[in-house]
Design an enzyme around this catalytic site. Structure first.
Site, PDB file in Angstrom:
ATOM      1  N   LYS A 108      -0.687  -9.504   2.846  1.00 52.42           N
ATOM      2  CA  LYS A 108       0.066  -9.016   4.003  1.00 52.42           C
ATOM      3  C   LYS A 108      -0.840  -8.181   4.877  1.00 52.42           C
ATOM      4  CE  LYS A 108       3.317  -5.733   3.722  1.00 52.42           C
ATOM      5  NZ  LYS A 108       2.822  -4.700   4.687  1.00 52.42           N
ATOM      6  N   GLU A 137       9.478  -3.934  10.523  1.00 57.12           N
ATOM      7  CA  GLU A 137       9.813  -2.622   9.971  1.00 57.12           C
ATOM      8  C   GLU A 137      10.283  -1.669  11.062  1.00 57.12           C
ATOM      9  OE1 GLU A 137       8.066   0.990   7.157  1.00 57.12           O
ATOM     10  OE2 GLU A 137       6.907  -0.853   7.407  1.00 57.12           O
ATOM     11  N   ASP A 189       0.829  -1.203   0.000  1.00 62.92           N
ATOM     12  CA  ASP A 189       0.000   0.000   0.000  1.00 62.92           C
ATOM     13  C   ASP A 189       0.867   1.259   0.000  1.00 62.92           C
ATOM     14  OD1 ASP A 189       0.896  -0.124   2.614  1.00 62.92           O
ATOM     15  OD2 ASP A 189      -1.086  -0.284   3.525  1.00 62.92           O
ATOM     16  N   GLU A 225      -0.944  -5.757   8.557  1.00 66.81           N
ATOM     17  CA  GLU A 225      -0.218  -5.049   9.604  1.00 66.81           C
ATOM     18  C   GLU A 225      -0.901  -5.272  10.948  1.00 66.81           C
ATOM     19  OE1 GLU A 225       0.320  -0.922   8.757  1.00 66.81           O
ATOM     20  OE2 GLU A 225       1.126  -1.272   6.752  1.00 66.81           O
TER      21      GLU A 225
END
EC number: 2.1.2.11
Length: 289
Positions: free
Chosen positions: A117, A186, A48, A119
């Site tokens: 994916k 991350e 994204d 988050e």
């Protein structure tokens, strides 16, 4: 040269066990995905982050399911021999399980992704488990989660104190129990990323998470400095400056058109003399004066 074959989640786990680093890069369209596959990348992520680097948004939050489906489909047409992961957009997996699965179905069926994916950590474990049970591989993503940037107080490094490190470890283990095939870390301190990588059996893929993870991911536009106003990032290494090359190339084109250097004789198609005579009633030499 033998044709490249796409990875699968079993092979990725074996790569972790053998200490063979996994390479991942983002791509958002046909040409970038084609080039990435030709460079032998292991995984392409239709992130994204396309909101920032392709669509011109200030964050990833405005990116929609339609955006992800459209760009994933373009990538899939280009990279048929590469494992493709697509992001689930902001707030598409925080409601009912049925709503979440509808979004996943669109990305898999219309976008032709191989995995999605998500988050988040323990708080999304139930959704992750439901998607995995439906037969769709899930890549987790913890640490700095751009979709939650407003909640976590900006783009800050994660895992700098003991409490935060414990939270990240718990999130990683919760995702592993839920069935993810890997976890993106991350902007996580190297020490915490290493501890997580040792504690879970699935591959960890870092971005700004140091050297002791099982793989690395970077954004296509960062790797190639493909931007008109590129901002340096400490955790990124750029390998080419195609932004400057593109700008110089277009500027040269503009200059040659303005000065009538382009098109030159070698770019011109010429008609037969009889055609000129038929149009103007003149011979070719007279018509072009």
């Amino acid at each position: 040269m033998a044709e490249k074959r796409a990875l699968n989640i079993v092979k990725m786990k074996k790569m972790k066990q053998e200490g063979n680093p996994i390479t991942m890069i983002t791509a958002y369209d046909y040409p970038s995905a084609k080039l990435a596959e030709e460079a032998d990348i292991d995984i392409i992520l239709v992130g994204d982050s396309l909101g920032n680097v392709v669509l011109g948004y200030d964050s990833t939050i405005p990116v929609t399911t339609d955006d992800i489906v459209y760009h994933t489909r373009s990538v899939a047409r280009a990279a048929g021999n590469t494992f493709i992961v697509a992001d689930l957009p902001f707030m598409t997996y925080h409601g009912s399980i049925d709503e979440t699965l509808r979004t996943v179905r669109r990305i898999m069926q219309e976008g032709h992704a191989h995995a999605v994916k998500m988050e988040g950590g323990a708080e999304i474990a139930l959704q992750v488990q439901s998607i995995v049970q439906a037969g769709v591989p899930v890549l987790g993503h913890i640490g700095l989660t751009p979709q939650s940037v407003n909640q976590i107080g900006g783009y800050r490094v994660q895992g700098k104190d003991e409490q935060d490190a414990r939270r990240l470890m718990e999130d990683a283990k919760a995702l592993e129990r839920a069935g993810v095939f890997g976890i993106v870390l991350e902007l996580v301190t190297e020490e915490v990323a290493e501890a997580i990588s040792k504690a879970v059996s699935v591959p960890t893929i870092g971005i700004g998470a140091g050297r002791r993870v099982d793989g690395q991911v970077l954004v296509f536009h960062d790797v190639l400095k493909y931007d008109s106003d590129y901002r340096e990032k400490r955790f990124v290494k750029t390998y080419a400056d195609i932004g400057a090359e593109i700008r110089q190339g277009i500027a040269a084109y503009v200059n040659e058109v303005k000065t009538r250097q382009f098109p030159a004789q070698e770019h011109v198609f010429n008609a037969e003399d009889t055609v000129i005579a038929g149009l103007y009633g003149k011979v070719k030499e007279e018509a072009v004066k």
